[in-house]
Design an enzyme around this catalytic site. Structure first.
Site, PDB file in Angstrom:
ATOM      1  N   SER A 344       0.833  -1.200   0.000  1.00 32.06           N
ATOM      2  CA  SER A 344       0.000   0.000   0.000  1.00 32.06           C
ATOM      3  C   SER A 344       0.869   1.252   0.000  1.00 32.06           C
ATOM      4  O   SER A 344       1.905   1.293   0.679  1.00 32.06           O
ATOM      5  CB  SER A 344      -0.904   0.022   1.236  1.00 32.06           C
ATOM      6  OG  SER A 344      -1.560   1.275   1.359  1.00 32.06           O
ATOM      7  N   GLU A 533      -1.937  -9.907  -9.569  1.00 33.48           N
ATOM      8  CA  GLU A 533      -1.208  -9.184  -8.535  1.00 33.48           C
ATOM      9  C   GLU A 533      -0.555 -10.183  -7.579  1.00 33.48           C
ATOM     10  O   GLU A 533      -1.221 -10.780  -6.736  1.00 33.48           O
ATOM     11  CB  GLU A 533      -2.163  -8.276  -7.756  1.00 33.48           C
ATOM     12  CG  GLU A 533      -2.920  -7.284  -8.624  1.00 33.48           C
ATOM     13  CD  GLU A 533      -3.946  -6.502  -7.825  1.00 33.48           C
ATOM     14  OE1 GLU A 533      -3.553  -5.812  -6.870  1.00 33.48           O
ATOM     15  OE2 GLU A 533      -5.146  -6.611  -8.153  1.00 33.48           O
TER      16      GLU A 533
END
Length: 771
Positions: A344, A533
């Site tokens: 993130s 991903e």
């Protein structure tokens, strides 16, 4: 403070020195190199954004434009590879199929599925509706043709540009650590990996950035592509402006930096010291700070009434277009995505929005509710500032590595590609106690924790991350759609199945089963194109497995210095890939690992086969072809019926002007509102909806900033949902680099009349002074 002051003073001089040293690299050109870039922004109104699956996140303007950036590398008389980086959430199987069809029609068998890779940066602020499987286009109300066409057209044009610009050149590679642009958003899952394995790594996310520097034999540096892992979620799930997020921002910063230091632009010292250039034309003179003269001059220019225009006006007034030098290639910089699955950009941590306390570690909840737990970016609470900061950090690291790159890529250009049916693949894995065993992957399915979302964008209802049980109510809802068979339940264990997407076929496929796996080689660089991903540890395992094959396969072509990078979200999209151990925890990423607990092992097995074929020179089977579902697509997005203005008002008229005789300082926000029309009438591809112009002399307006600038925001709105009337609000946050002078804000648009004709218009605000 003294150390910081010295760094600020010396930073621009250091960068200039490194750039000049970088340009001094001379070597025999060993490849043909071509680069291209094209607008893929798509519809800036009414379309749901791809990424957060939030049906309320509907595009309504532009933060800055999206682009496809391409490099082609070829041996003078041999193989070639194409890599396309998209300012989009992910690649799409359908987009890839149609791009390849166009390339075949234009170039024959020169560019095929084998040597073309199309990769997304994973911005969550681009228009959706361009993928072909139902689960990915539900929130966009089905297929959106404008989104799809913008991507296909832009990718094709960027490849054409790269092909047409092929010239002898060299490529340099460099690598470095960027420490403050990503954190692990699922640390409890990462900690379930073996302690011995974790101890080999200093961080729980990859900090390495790998940069390629493209050097034309005649012109010198012409481009840079890099790979670094961080999610495109600096912009939140409530943002409605199209944006390339932190990677798209970094690309613009670097392209403008190169233009600035190439002598193509003039910038103030403040711009250089901040590290972020601003696009102000070098043909604009530095205006003496004669305030009274400027104010009198500005007072003579009142807002113009909306008037008819041509689409060409929007294209011609773009800042970059007006400054482009035709005697040299444009510099192309791409910030590509890699194994970002659990990474993130919201680096300050996760906090409960009700109490301000940290979220629960294992489940990312606040009082048991996932909806209250959010990650905070470095610019919190300003998401635009967080985007700028994370983009700036990537940009500065890329500049440092680009400027000091000295290792030259040498050797073959090669590739291998195959399609694999991941819904039923047999995988050989090590067996506890020794030996091996054969396991299978499963048809795609998503777990309960998928609906919980992440700390970058929480889901709704009572879902939570780390749920390996589910609940009776949502099982009942699930069974109304498709009740999974017991074999599928056992195969996906311990994932409790929320959506059995791999076995849902009505009205057509909900999820992919046939996926592309691909290796591209340029000398000692190997790019692994993956259609999803990968988490941090999953990516490490894949890279290590391929590197082992390359360096221990008996070939002398690779040594321990081989560079292996993962290009994530490439050629199609199949969600996440976690390690077996992370899958057991069933955080969001594990719940979104479609093909069961052995998905990563399947990828490793198949990529090792490709790597072995690469070093042995053997071909591989093409595998089963994925479906082309274009003819089955359904769209529920209503078209634009017509646009209208009140009686006596023209499209392009100013609804809210700048104050009369106004003066603004740098850092202030200048806002102008125009009567407008729906941006879907003309996407202004290659053009601009918004423009800031500076007065040169007494009567010549020169483009200074457009809707591709970070400081200029184009916002579109209707007074009510079904209204035919609409507004364009243009906000200019005056950068510190802005020259003193007289400015105005101009809007370009296109209106749809009742009979269906599209007519372009433009309008400008009153002039104002920037002192």
């Amino acid at each position: 403070m003294m150390v910081r002051w010295i760094k600020v003073i010396w930073f621009p001089f250091l960068i200039l020195l490194m750039l000049e040293n970088g340009r001094g690299i001379t070597s025999a050109s060993n490849y043909l190199i071509g680069l291209g870039s094209s607008d893929i922004t798509g519809p800036a109104a009414d379309v749901n954004m791809m990424g957060y699956a939030n049906m309320e996140q509907i595009a309504s303007g532009v933060h800055f434009r999206l682009r496809a950036r391409t490099f082609i590398v070829a041996e003078p008389m041999g193989n070639r590879v194409v890599f396309v980086n998209l300012d989009a959430c992910m690649a799409s199987q359908l987009v890839t199929i149609k791009v390849l069809e166009r390339l075949k029609a234009r170039y024959g068998d020169l560019y095929t599925e084998n040597n073309v890779a199309i990769s997304g940066i994973h911005t969550h602020a681009g228009p959706g509706g361009y993928l072909q499987y139902i689960v990915y286009i539900v929130t966009s109300l089905g297929f959106v043709r404008q989104s799809f066409d913008a991507l296909v057209d832009g990718i094709e044009q960027s490849i054409i540009q790269a092909h047409d610009s092929l010239q002898p050149g060299s490529i340099y590679i460099n690598k470095g650590e960027l420490l403050d642009a990503g954190v692990n958003r699922s640390p409890s899952a990462y900690l379930n990996n073996p302690a011995e394995e974790r101890s080999k790594y200093k961080y729980d996310v990859d900090k390495d950035m790998t940069v390629l520097k493209f050097v034309d034999g005649e012109w010198g540096p012409i481009g840079s592509f890099n790979w670094f892992a961080t999610h495109g979620t600096s912009m939140s799930r409530t943002n409605s402006l199209i944006s390339g997020d932190n990677k798209g921002a970094a690309a613009r910063f670097m392209e403008d930096w190169f233009d600035q230091d190439s002598g193509e632009r003039t910038f103030s010292d403040e711009s250089k010291s901040s590290g972020i250039p601003r696009r102000v034309s070098n043909i604009i003179p530095i205006v003496r700070n004669n305030y009274h003269e400027l104010r009198d001059l500005a007072a003579s220019f009142q807002s113009s009434s909306g008037k008819p225009a041509t689409r060409f006006m929007s294209l011609a007034r773009r800042v970059r277009s007006s400054l482009r030098r035709n005697d040299r290639p444009s510099f192309v910089s791409a910030f590509c995505q890699t194994n970002c699955g659990d990474v993130s950009p919201n680096v300050l941590g996760t906090f409960c929005i009700d109490t301000g306390l940290p979220c629960d570690f294992n489940h990312s909840t606040c009082g048991g509710k996932n909806e209250l737990c959010y990650g905070r970016g470095p610019g919190y609470p300003d998401e635009f500032e967080s985007t700028r900061i994370i983009g700036d950090r990537q940009f500065k690291m890329a500049v440092e590595l680009f400027s000091s790159a000295s290792e030259q890529l040498k050797g073959k250009v090669d590739y291998r590609h195959t399609y694999i049916d991941f819904s039923k693949l047999e995988v050989t894995i090590p067996k506890q106690g020794g030996g091996t065993e054969i396991v299978k992957t499963c048809p795609a399915a998503m777990g309960f924790a998928f609906a919980a979302g992440t700390t970058d964008g929480p889901g709704a209802f009572d879902f939570k991350q780390g749920d390996d049980e589910g609940n009776a109510f949502w099982r009942l809802v699930r069974n109304l759609l498709k009740k999974p068979k017991q074999g599928q339940v056992d195969c996906q264990d311990p994932k409790p199945i929320l959506l059995d997407t791999g076995e849902m076929k009505e009205p057509y496929d909900w999820a992919p089963s046939i996926l592309p796996v691909q290796i591209l080689r340029i000398g000692q660089l190997v790019i692994l194109s993956v259609p999803g991903e990968f988490t941090t540890m999953a990516g490490r395992r894949l890279r290590d497995a391929v590197r082992t094959v390359l360096t221990s396969g008996g070939s002398k072509e690779f040594d321990e210095n081989v560079h292996v990078v993962i290009a994530g979200l490439t050629n199609t999209y199949s969600q996440y890939i976690t390690t077996f151990e992370e899958y057991q925890i069933q955080r969001y990423e594990g719940a979104s690992t479609l093909y069961g607990p052995h998905t990563l092992s399947a990828y490793i097995q198949e990529f090792k086969k490709l790597a072995a074929a690469l070093i042995s020179g053997l071909s591989v089977q093409s595998g089963p072809q994925p479906p082309d579902l274009l003819g089955k697509q359904i769209s529920l997005l209503t078209p634009v019926v017509m646009d209208a203005t009140p009686w006596g008002v023209k499209f392009g008229d100013v609804s809210k002007d700048v104050p009369k005789n106004s003066t603004f300082m740098r850092g202030e926000n200048v806002t102008v509102v125009f009567w407008s029309a729906c941006p879907r009438n003309d996407l202004m591809t290659g053009g601009t909806f918004a423009l800031v112009e500076i007065l040169q002399g007494k009567d010549r307006w020169v483009p200074a900033y457009d809707d591709d600038d970070f400081c200029l925001r184009f916002k579109w709105s209707r007074p009510s949902k079904l209204s035919t009337r609409s507004y364009a609000t243009i906000e200019w946050i005056i950068p510190e680099s802005a020259a003193s002078g007289v400015y105005r804000i101009t809007h370009f648009g296109a209106a749809k009349h009742l009979l269906g004709s599209i007519k372009h218009f433009t309008g400008s605000s009153s002039a104002f002074v920037v002192a």
